[in-house]
Design an enzyme around this catalytic site. Sequence first.
Site, PDB file in Angstrom:
ATOM      1  N   GLU A 480       0.824  -1.210   0.000  1.00 57.56           N
ATOM      2  CA  GLU A 480       0.000   0.000   0.000  1.00 57.56           C
ATOM      3  C   GLU A 480       0.859   1.261   0.000  1.00 57.56           C
ATOM      4  OE1 GLU A 480      -2.953  -0.208  -0.788  1.00 57.56           O
ATOM      5  OE2 GLU A 480      -3.196  -2.362  -0.467  1.00 57.56           O
ATOM      6  N   HIS A 486       3.335   6.203  -5.480  1.00 66.39           N
ATOM      7  CA  HIS A 486       2.873   6.512  -6.831  1.00 66.39           C
ATOM      8  C   HIS A 486       2.132   7.857  -6.831  1.00 66.39           C
ATOM      9  CE1 HIS A 486       1.123   4.514 -10.739  1.00 66.39           C
ATOM     10  NE2 HIS A 486       1.980   5.460 -11.010  1.00 66.39           N
TER      11      HIS A 486
END
Length: 697
Positions: A480, A486
């Site tokens: 996660e 990202h």
Amino acid sequence: MTMASQINPALVEWSGPNGLPRFESVRDEDFGQAFDAALKLHDAEIDSIANNTEAASFSNTIKALEIAGDELSRVSALFWNRAGAHTNDAIQALEREIAPKMSRHYSRIAMNEGLFRRVDSLWEKRQELGLTVEEMRVLERHWKGFVRAGAKLSREQQERLASINETLAGLGAQFGQNVLGDEKDWSLVLTDEQDLAGLPGFLKDAMSAAARERSAPEGAYAVTLSRSIIEPFLTFSSRRDLREKAFHAWVKRGENGGERDNVAIVRQVLALRLEKAKLLGYENFAAYKLDDTMAKTPANVNNLLMKVWAKARSKASEEEASLQGLMAEDGINGKVQPWDWRYYAEKLRERMFDFSESELKPYLQLEKIIEACFDVAHRLFGITITETKGIAAYHPDVRVFEVRDAEGTLKAMFLGDYFARSSKRSGAWMSSFQSQHKLPLKNGAEGELPIIYNVCNFAKPAPGKPALLSLDDARTLFHEFGHGLHGMLSDVTYPSVSGTGVSRDFVELPSQLYEHWLTVPEILTRYAVHYETGEPMPKALLDKVLAARTFNAGFNTVEFTSSALVDMAFHTRGAVDDPMKVQAQILSEIGMPSSIVMRHATPHFQHVFSGDGYSAGYYSYMWSEVLDADAFAAFEETGNAFDPVMARKLKNNIYSVGGSIDPEEAYKAFRGKLPDPEAMLKKKGLAMVGELSGSDA
């Protein structure tokens, strides 16, 4: 009174530290009126763009669309965070109302003929506009979004499509609430010491805390359907009868009849998705969903899945034979049952590698694994992540962090929500309150800082004790946080292609790739330290952990791949009258072992039916796994897991570009080529070097 003044300012004017929302000033009762006002504001902005008398340009149409709806985005971000991570009856009732209302809103935008004419005219002359690569991607995304939402259909067809989408939104909300309800209401309360046979201390501590949360009698222990409790219970409990009871409750979520039964919802969802796909000119819903992905077609997906399935089933058969032998030693002569697998696999792991999960867990403290996550990000990408105390978040357990680059510039805010609670849906996910971009906004801001959060469901420890993770938990945290990076490292101009705004079968690459650094020896050596002594994990144990990385690979891959194959089959077949009968038929066709069940059975397959994010898309974890195994091999080939040249390429071509360039081009810019599945199969322990050739991705 303006429409904006009808919204609690805390919902849209985020004046907290570093631009965070002031969560403490947001009340459940604020959302209904705020949504109504924000939707009207967005409608007005859309009408202004559509009715602009000037000729359509990229700036007055596409850029204008990119920044429209700021109030709605903020209200939505706060609401959907609360609906998933800290819900209650009032929020759930509003969710059932808001989901179809939002669907109607976006259907109206898709049906706005004037707006589509402007976008379509830009698309037709796109080569003459002098656009950058990113701007071309943004234009393409808007144009395809309109077409895929029915902009080229007749008015009658558009209205039917809008009705379908509205119904699907409501059904998806109900599906998720039904699963959460089953998870919240079921527990197995244990008070007899004999019922705790085989359970390690860390699990009893977590079960004690769960019992207190459920107001069980003093001294009681509760098995819940949170994965952080149910999986270790099935792994360690020597009470086969209790394992069976808990297992049945776990796999029957969403399938218990009554008002929470999800089977009827699945039947409706599949019928509506098929109708939607055909309205839009596709043979089936999978063809519709895959049209804008790396995989492109259901045939390509099934080719990869079946290639892996054959190897996984063969491996699982070997594993089952070993477990059968251990059961015989315990005087159990029957077949391995699904509630037996984890228990005897743990015994087999102890015998083969001379360590157990309970021996490993004291070395995997949540605090230290968080530190490890942050250290890896610092070594690879040069960022520093520091916790800021005293800032109120949306729940007292949520922690707030600042993310700064090498020059000390604030690049992102990160929130970590790590512990399970009854107000939170199961699983783990990353999302954002705000995505990075560089466009000027109507409030005068130039771009926005990403505000990213991770939600996990680790067992909360007893007061004064550390939270200890399993190796799978630790991988989940890294996974996660990879998604989080990202979003936090995004460096694009336009919000629609920021961070995780990429195709579904590419979005898992940054997260799954990041998992690899958890088991880099220098990371485990530094951060896997005993919670009582502070001593690092002994080298002998570390070596065993690394040697056992592919242990139980057949089981794990069968669990996942069967779910992906069922998802794909549901969305490539015609009408489905009885989803459970079809699920059974599909599993029979592929030869599903009776000793293993799908990782997500249809009635609680939230990836696929609680919204359509991963519908006809669950395969994408494996598609991305082909990419991530090959990507980490690039570091291994240098002999340095933190090779600065590769790390720079990774940041510049994968983590920071979002969807601003084509994913295949992004991957080739990083790696120099597209991968084949060989590295992935080797990583899973399902193939020997050189066994497989060719390309599926």
